[in-house]
Write a protein that holds these residues in place. Structure first.
Motif, mmCIF file in Angstrom:
data_model
loop_
_atom_site.group_PDB
_atom_site.id
_atom_site.type_symbol
_atom_site.label_atom_id
_atom_site.label_comp_id
_atom_site.label_asym_id
_atom_site.label_seq_id
_atom_site.Cartn_x
_atom_site.Cartn_y
_atom_site.Cartn_z
ATOM 1 N N GLU A 51 17.725 -28.401 12.394
ATOM 2 C CA GLU A 51 18.390 -29.456 11.627
ATOM 3 C C GLU A 51 18.471 -29.091 10.148
ATOM 4 O O GLU A 51 19.527 -29.218 9.514
ATOM 5 C CB GLU A 51 17.622 -30.771 11.807
ATOM 6 C CG GLU A 51 18.351 -32.009 11.309
ATOM 7 C CD GLU A 51 18.234 -32.256 9.824
ATOM 8 O OE1 GLU A 51 19.014 -33.055 9.282
ATOM 9 O OE2 GLU A 51 17.349 -31.633 9.192
ATOM 10 N N VAL A 52 17.374 -28.610 9.592
ATOM 11 C CA VAL A 52 17.347 -28.263 8.168
ATOM 12 C C VAL A 52 18.266 -27.069 7.881
ATOM 13 O O VAL A 52 19.035 -27.076 6.915
ATOM 14 C CB VAL A 52 15.908 -27.955 7.723
ATOM 15 C CG1 VAL A 52 15.890 -27.456 6.280
ATOM 16 C CG2 VAL A 52 15.033 -29.197 7.859
ATOM 17 N N ALA A 53 18.206 -26.044 8.727
ATOM 18 C CA ALA A 53 19.017 -24.852 8.498
ATOM 19 C C ALA A 53 20.500 -25.150 8.637
ATOM 20 O O ALA A 53 21.312 -24.734 7.809
ATOM 21 C CB ALA A 53 18.603 -23.744 9.469
ATOM 22 N N VAL A 54 20.865 -25.885 9.672
ATOM 23 C CA VAL A 54 22.283 -26.149 9.928
ATOM 24 C C VAL A 54 22.892 -27.053 8.862
ATOM 25 O O VAL A 54 24.030 -26.861 8.455
ATOM 26 C CB VAL A 54 22.457 -26.777 11.328
ATOM 27 C CG1 VAL A 54 23.843 -27.381 11.499
ATOM 28 C CG2 VAL A 54 22.231 -25.722 12.399
ATOM 29 N N GLY A 111 11.894 -42.114 11.811
ATOM 30 C CA GLY A 111 11.822 -40.975 10.908
ATOM 31 C C GLY A 111 13.081 -40.124 10.948
ATOM 32 O O GLY A 111 13.535 -39.605 9.914
ATOM 33 N N CYS A 112 13.673 -39.989 12.134
ATOM 34 C CA CYS A 112 14.917 -39.220 12.251
ATOM 35 C C CYS A 112 16.051 -39.898 11.490
ATOM 36 O O CYS A 112 16.888 -39.227 10.872
ATOM 37 C CB CYS A 112 15.294 -39.053 13.721
ATOM 38 S SG CYS A 112 14.239 -37.929 14.657
ATOM 39 N N SER A 116 18.107 -38.174 8.482
ATOM 40 C CA SER A 116 19.561 -38.043 8.435
ATOM 41 C C SER A 116 20.123 -38.568 7.126
ATOM 42 O O SER A 116 20.984 -37.937 6.508
ATOM 43 C CB SER A 116 20.185 -38.795 9.614
ATOM 44 O OG SER A 116 21.593 -38.775 9.526
ATOM 45 N N ALA A 117 19.641 -39.726 6.688
ATOM 46 C CA ALA A 117 20.113 -40.294 5.424
ATOM 47 C C ALA A 117 19.778 -39.374 4.255
ATOM 48 O O ALA A 117 20.610 -39.136 3.368
ATOM 49 C CB ALA A 117 19.493 -41.676 5.213
ATOM 50 N N SER A 141 21.933 -40.856 13.789
ATOM 51 C CA SER A 141 21.042 -41.945 14.173
ATOM 52 C C SER A 141 21.207 -42.290 15.643
ATOM 53 O O SER A 141 20.221 -42.553 16.354
ATOM 54 C CB SER A 141 21.315 -43.183 13.305
ATOM 55 O OG SER A 141 21.125 -42.889 11.930
ATOM 56 N N THR A 142 22.455 -42.286 16.119
ATOM 57 C CA THR A 142 22.705 -42.546 17.536
ATOM 58 C C THR A 142 22.057 -41.472 18.403
ATOM 59 O O THR A 142 21.448 -41.765 19.444
ATOM 60 C CB THR A 142 24.206 -42.605 17.819
ATOM 61 O OG1 THR A 142 24.803 -43.608 16.993
ATOM 62 C CG2 THR A 142 24.485 -42.914 19.283
#
Length: 353
Positions: A51-54, A111-112, A116-117, A141-142
């Motif tokens: 998630e962080v890399a992409v 937390g996810c 995302s925000a 979020s979904t």
């Protein structure tokens, strides 16, 4: 935007490998110290590294985009397309492995959502070349909620239901409330919200043009670019509003004086000489990065058509036309010219509204 993030970003996979190794090692040792199986924590670490890399690895498009975040009715079209599904899929394993590893079906998806925000905020504030879009936040979020539900159901079937649900709920409310409040304050202070359907007040005088011109020049050409001339022009084919035309030592651009929206840009720097030509797929991705960052109202929800450029040098033109709810093409067009090496040469947006 995840679809834009999968473009020719040379540091994406190295960043994922480094982050995955570091986070995976930390989670592996933590699980061993606690006497727990390490598989789920390591998989969660890999999902977090992805998630962080992409989403935060800087792109190679050469432009960071203006600091703003897209909201409004038009941005939600993205959520129903391929890009929306990719953004949703990114968070499903992150939440699923998190619930599996930590047995917290409420605080993990919370937390996810905060992650995302914060990611959407950082994408534009850090100048990564990515575009902040409220639709991406909804998709992420979904995906987090879906992943949490799937993992919770699988654990229940395996007889490993979570304990201390009430405490987990309190943690979820605390994390979501505190995290989203902090992001909202940061957006309010630093990130203008861009609603492509909303009218903006016109600039009152020439001095008001210089501020947006300076910000656009720094974003397009990099800090330190010198403004040489600024003038007002009219081009009904591109916009029915007056345009400010700005010439700098690194290129020129036009934007609407009324709204501040970028209309066209030409880069003086042709890019590195002798660079290896990219494939058509890579050119699409490189041009897509630029379009998503600078023309989200025309690029979001539209699939570009690739055509040969005006010169016989391997350049390509990406043409965007957005469909309406019935599938017909809406008025407006975006053309982005990319060199054979993936360097954006120019872009023109027609908004005859």
């Amino acid at each position: 935007m995840l679809e834009a993030a999968l473009s020719a970003a040379p540091l994406l996979f190295p960043a994922f490998a480094v982050l995955g190794a570091l986070l995976g090692t930390v989670m592996f040792r933590r699980a061993r110290r606690q006497g727990r199986p390490a598989l789920a924590p390591v998989l969660w670490a890999a999902a977090l590294a992805g998630e962080v890399a992409v989403t935060l690895t800087p792109t190679a498009g050469g432009a960071s985009g203006s600091v703003n975040c897209t909201v409004g009715a038009g941005s939600w079209e993205v959520a129903l397309g391929r890009q929306g599904l990719l953004n949703l899929a990114l968070y499903v394993p992150l939440a699923a492995f998190g619930v599996w590893a930590f047995r917290r079906p409420l605080s993990v998806p919370a937390g996810c959502v905060v992650l995302s925000a914060a990611t959407e905020l950082l994408q534009t504030v850090l100048g990564t070349g990515r575009a902040c879009d409220a639709a991406d936040f909804v998709d992420n979020s979904t995906g987090a909620l879906l992943g949490a539900v799937l993992a919770t159901g699988a654990l229940a079937l395996a007889g490993r239901g979570p304990s201390a649900v009430r405490r987990d709920g309190v943690r979820a409310l605390t994390a979501a409330g505190g995290g989203l409040s902090a992001v909202a304050v940061a957006v309010w202070l630093f990130v203008p919200l861009y609603d492509e359907t909303a009218a903006r007040a016109p600039f009152s005088d020439a001095a008001d043009v210089l501020g947006p011109a300076r910000r656009l020049a720094d974003g397009l050409f990099g800090p330190g670019s010198r403004l040489e001339t600024t003038s007002t022009v009219a081009d009904p084919a591109l916009s029915r509003f007056a345009l400010a035309e700005v010439v700098t030592d690194r290129g020129r651009f036009r934007f609407e004086e009324r709204s501040g929206s970028l209309v066209s840009v030409e880069f003086a720097d042709p890019g590195p000489v002798g660079a290896s030509p990219l494939s058509e797929e890579q050119l699409l991705r490189a041009g897509g990065e630029f379009a998503a960052a600078w023309f989200p109202d025309l690029a979001s929800g539209a699939r570009p058509v690739l055509a040969p450029g005006p010169d016989a040098d391997g350049s390509r033109v990406l043409s965007y036309r957005r469909p309406d709810a019935d599938g017909a093409q809406q008025p407006g067009r975006l053309d982005v010219t990319v060199s054979a090496s993936g360097r954006v040469r120019s872009a023109t947006a027609a908004r005859p509204r």
